[in-house]
Design a protein around this motif. Structure first.
Motif, PDB file in Angstrom:
ATOM      1  N   TYR A  62       0.842  -1.189   0.000  1.00  0.00           N
ATOM      2  CA  TYR A  62       0.000   0.000   0.000  1.00  0.00           C
ATOM      3  C   TYR A  62       0.881   1.245   0.000  1.00  0.00           C
ATOM      4  CZ  TYR A  62      -3.811  -3.163   1.051  1.00  0.00           C
ATOM      5  OH  TYR A  62      -4.722  -4.171   0.985  1.00  0.00           O
ATOM      6  N   VAL A  63       0.577   2.140  -0.909  1.00  0.00           N
ATOM      7  CA  VAL A  63       1.345   3.374  -1.016  1.00  0.00           C
ATOM      8  C   VAL A  63       0.647   4.437  -0.182  1.00  0.00           C
ATOM      9  CG1 VAL A  63       2.180   5.150  -2.595  1.00  0.00           C
ATOM     10  CG2 VAL A  63       2.096   2.763  -3.326  1.00  0.00           C
ATOM     11  N   ASP A  64       1.414   5.089   0.648  1.00  0.00           N
ATOM     12  CA  ASP A  64       0.861   6.166   1.460  1.00  0.00           C
ATOM     13  C   ASP A  64       0.750   7.412   0.583  1.00  0.00           C
ATOM     14  OD1 ASP A  64      -0.017   7.776   3.458  1.00  0.00           O
ATOM     15  OD2 ASP A  64       1.812   7.713   4.658  1.00  0.00           O
ATOM     16  N   VAL A  65      -0.471   7.785   0.248  1.00  0.00           N
ATOM     17  CA  VAL A  65      -0.701   8.895  -0.675  1.00  0.00           C
ATOM     18  C   VAL A  65      -0.207  10.204  -0.074  1.00  0.00           C
ATOM     19  CG1 VAL A  65      -2.457  10.188  -1.936  1.00  0.00           C
ATOM     20  CG2 VAL A  65      -2.652   7.711  -1.722  1.00  0.00           C
ATOM     21  N   ASP A  66      -0.451  10.402   1.202  1.00  0.00           N
ATOM     22  CA  ASP A  66      -0.018  11.645   1.843  1.00  0.00           C
ATOM     23  C   ASP A  66       1.501  11.788   1.796  1.00  0.00           C
ATOM     24  OD1 ASP A  66      -2.597  12.341   2.463  1.00  0.00           O
ATOM     25  OD2 ASP A  66      -2.531  11.471   4.477  1.00  0.00           O
ATOM     26  N   LYS A  67       2.194  10.698   2.055  1.00  0.00           N
ATOM     27  CA  LYS A  67       3.656  10.749   2.033  1.00  0.00           C
ATOM     28  C   LYS A  67       4.158  11.017   0.614  1.00  0.00           C
ATOM     29  CE  LYS A  67       5.824   7.924   4.724  1.00  0.00           C
ATOM     30  NZ  LYS A  67       6.428   6.701   5.292  1.00  0.00           N
ATOM     31  N   GLY A  68       3.529  10.407  -0.367  1.00  0.00           N
ATOM     32  CA  GLY A  68       3.926  10.622  -1.756  1.00  0.00           C
ATOM     33  C   GLY A  68       3.677  12.051  -2.202  1.00  0.00           C
ATOM     34  N   LEU A  69       2.523  12.587  -1.831  1.00  0.00           N
ATOM     35  CA  LEU A  69       2.200  13.968  -2.197  1.00  0.00           C
ATOM     36  C   LEU A  69       3.144  14.942  -1.505  1.00  0.00           C
ATOM     37  CD1 LEU A  69       0.243  15.771  -3.759  1.00  0.00           C
ATOM     38  CD2 LEU A  69      -1.191  15.838  -1.718  1.00  0.00           C
ATOM     39  N   THR A  70       3.439  14.676  -0.257  1.00  0.00           N
ATOM     40  CA  THR A  70       4.369  15.529   0.480  1.00  0.00           C
ATOM     41  C   THR A  70       5.755  15.495  -0.154  1.00  0.00           C
ATOM     42  OG1 THR A  70       3.155  15.105   2.522  1.00  0.00           O
ATOM     43  CG2 THR A  70       5.385  15.962   2.741  1.00  0.00           C
ATOM     44  N   LEU A  71       6.197  14.317  -0.518  1.00  0.00           N
ATOM     45  CA  LEU A  71       7.506  14.180  -1.147  1.00  0.00           C
ATOM     46  C   LEU A  71       7.539  14.888  -2.500  1.00  0.00           C
ATOM     47  CD1 LEU A  71      10.305  12.920  -0.892  1.00  0.00           C
ATOM     48  CD2 LEU A  71       9.407  10.897  -2.039  1.00  0.00           C
ATOM     49  N   ALA A  72       6.473  14.758  -3.280  1.00  0.00           N
ATOM     50  CA  ALA A  72       6.415  15.417  -4.587  1.00  0.00           C
ATOM     51  C   ALA A  72       6.447  16.935  -4.430  1.00  0.00           C
ATOM     52  CB  ALA A  72       5.158  14.980  -5.334  1.00  0.00           C
ATOM     53  N   CYS A  73       5.700  17.461  -3.482  1.00  0.00           N
ATOM     54  CA  CYS A  73       5.702  18.911  -3.246  1.00  0.00           C
ATOM     55  C   CYS A  73       7.067  19.379  -2.759  1.00  0.00           C
ATOM     56  CB  CYS A  73       4.625  19.288  -2.233  1.00  0.00           C
ATOM     57  SG  CYS A  73       2.959  19.137  -2.877  1.00  0.00           S
ATOM     58  N   PHE A  74       7.697  18.593  -1.912  1.00  0.00           N
ATOM     59  CA  PHE A  74       9.019  18.945  -1.401  1.00  0.00           C
ATOM     60  C   PHE A  74      10.045  18.991  -2.532  1.00  0.00           C
ATOM     61  CE2 PHE A  74      13.138  17.698   0.425  1.00  0.00           C
ATOM     62  CZ  PHE A  74      13.308  18.758   1.304  1.00  0.00           C
ATOM     63  N   VAL A  75       9.995  18.010  -3.412  1.00  0.00           N
ATOM     64  CA  VAL A  75      10.920  17.985  -4.554  1.00  0.00           C
ATOM     65  C   VAL A  75      10.658  19.179  -5.462  1.00  0.00           C
ATOM     66  CG1 VAL A  75      11.522  16.708  -6.656  1.00  0.00           C
ATOM     67  CG2 VAL A  75      11.305  15.505  -4.479  1.00  0.00           C
ATOM     68  N   PHE A  76       9.386  19.483  -5.716  1.00  0.00           N
ATOM     69  CA  PHE A  76       9.044  20.635  -6.550  1.00  0.00           C
ATOM     70  C   PHE A  76       9.554  21.930  -5.930  1.00  0.00           C
ATOM     71  CE2 PHE A  76       6.078  24.098  -7.552  1.00  0.00           C
ATOM     72  CZ  PHE A  76       6.275  24.174  -8.920  1.00  0.00           C
ATOM     73  N   LEU A  77       9.374  22.089  -4.628  1.00  0.00           N
ATOM     74  CA  LEU A  77       9.844  23.297  -3.960  1.00  0.00           C
ATOM     75  C   LEU A  77      11.369  23.398  -3.991  1.00  0.00           C
ATOM     76  CD1 LEU A  77       7.447  23.515  -0.888  1.00  0.00           C
ATOM     77  CD2 LEU A  77       7.534  25.027  -2.857  1.00  0.00           C
ATOM     78  N   CYS A  78      12.049  22.277  -3.848  1.00  0.00           N
ATOM     79  CA  CYS A  78      13.513  22.292  -3.915  1.00  0.00           C
ATOM     80  C   CYS A  78      13.984  22.690  -5.313  1.00  0.00           C
ATOM     81  CB  CYS A  78      14.075  20.932  -3.532  1.00  0.00           C
ATOM     82  SG  CYS A  78      13.963  20.589  -1.769  1.00  0.00           S
ATOM     83  N   LEU A  79      13.359  22.150  -6.337  1.00  0.00           N
ATOM     84  CA  LEU A  79      13.724  22.524  -7.704  1.00  0.00           C
ATOM     85  C   LEU A  79      13.455  24.005  -7.951  1.00  0.00           C
ATOM     86  CD1 LEU A  79      12.429  19.458  -9.735  1.00  0.00           C
ATOM     87  CD2 LEU A  79      14.797  20.090  -9.287  1.00  0.00           C
ATOM     88  N   PHE A  80      12.320  24.488  -7.467  1.00  0.00           N
ATOM     89  CA  PHE A  80      11.977  25.903  -7.619  1.00  0.00           C
ATOM     90  C   PHE A  80      13.010  26.777  -6.911  1.00  0.00           C
ATOM     91  CE2 PHE A  80       9.606  29.694  -6.231  1.00  0.00           C
ATOM     92  CZ  PHE A  80       9.207  30.170  -7.466  1.00  0.00           C
ATOM     93  N   LEU A  81      13.423  26.369  -5.728  1.00  0.00           N
ATOM     94  CA  LEU A  81      14.418  27.123  -4.977  1.00  0.00           C
ATOM     95  C   LEU A  81      15.751  27.163  -5.717  1.00  0.00           C
ATOM     96  CD1 LEU A  81      15.140  28.601  -2.340  1.00  0.00           C
ATOM     97  CD2 LEU A  81      15.775  26.390  -1.395  1.00  0.00           C
ATOM     98  N   VAL A  82      16.157  26.046  -6.276  1.00  0.00           N
ATOM     99  CA  VAL A  82      17.418  26.000  -7.020  1.00  0.00           C
ATOM    100  C   VAL A  82      17.348  26.919  -8.238  1.00  0.00           C
ATOM    101  CG1 VAL A  82      18.876  24.505  -8.442  1.00  0.00           C
ATOM    102  CG2 VAL A  82      18.099  23.731  -6.201  1.00  0.00           C
ATOM    103  N   VAL A  83      16.227  26.891  -8.951  1.00  0.00           N
ATOM    104  CA  VAL A  83      16.073  27.755 -10.128  1.00  0.00           C
ATOM    105  C   VAL A  83      16.120  29.224  -9.718  1.00  0.00           C
ATOM    106  CG1 VAL A  83      14.443  28.464 -11.921  1.00  0.00           C
ATOM    107  CG2 VAL A  83      14.846  26.050 -11.502  1.00  0.00           C
ATOM    108  N   MET A  84      15.462  29.577  -8.636  1.00  0.00           N
ATOM    109  CA  MET A  84      15.471  30.969  -8.182  1.00  0.00           C
ATOM    110  C   MET A  84      16.865  31.401  -7.732  1.00  0.00           C
ATOM    111  SD  MET A  84      12.573  32.411  -8.580  1.00  0.00           S
ATOM    112  CE  MET A  84      12.390  31.508 -10.096  1.00  0.00           C
TER     113      MET A  84
END
Length: 59
Positions: A10-32
């Motif tokens: 079973y995949v924990d949806v909350d954990k996956g969504l949190t991880l995806a948002c965290f990765v997106f924010l990290c990429l955004f921070l690097v670009v900025m």
């Protein structure tokens, strides 16, 4: 002898969504950071040349 069937994973949806948002924010921070570093290194390249021409014509 038959092996027991593995239980479904079973995949924990909350954990996956949190991880995806965290990765997106990290990429955004690097670009900025890269964009800000470019502006700091050469601030005049960020200003369009038409602004300088218009300002010169107004004088």
């Amino acid at each position: 002898m038959e092996e027991p069937t593995p239980e479904p994973v079973y995949v924990d949806v909350d954990k996956g969504l949190t991880l995806a948002c965290f990765v997106f924010l990290c990429l955004f921070l690097v670009v900025m950071i890269i964009r800000c570093a470019k502006v700091i290194m050469d601030p005049y390249s960020a200003i369009p040349t038409s602004t300088w021409e218009e300002q010169h014509l107004d004088d």
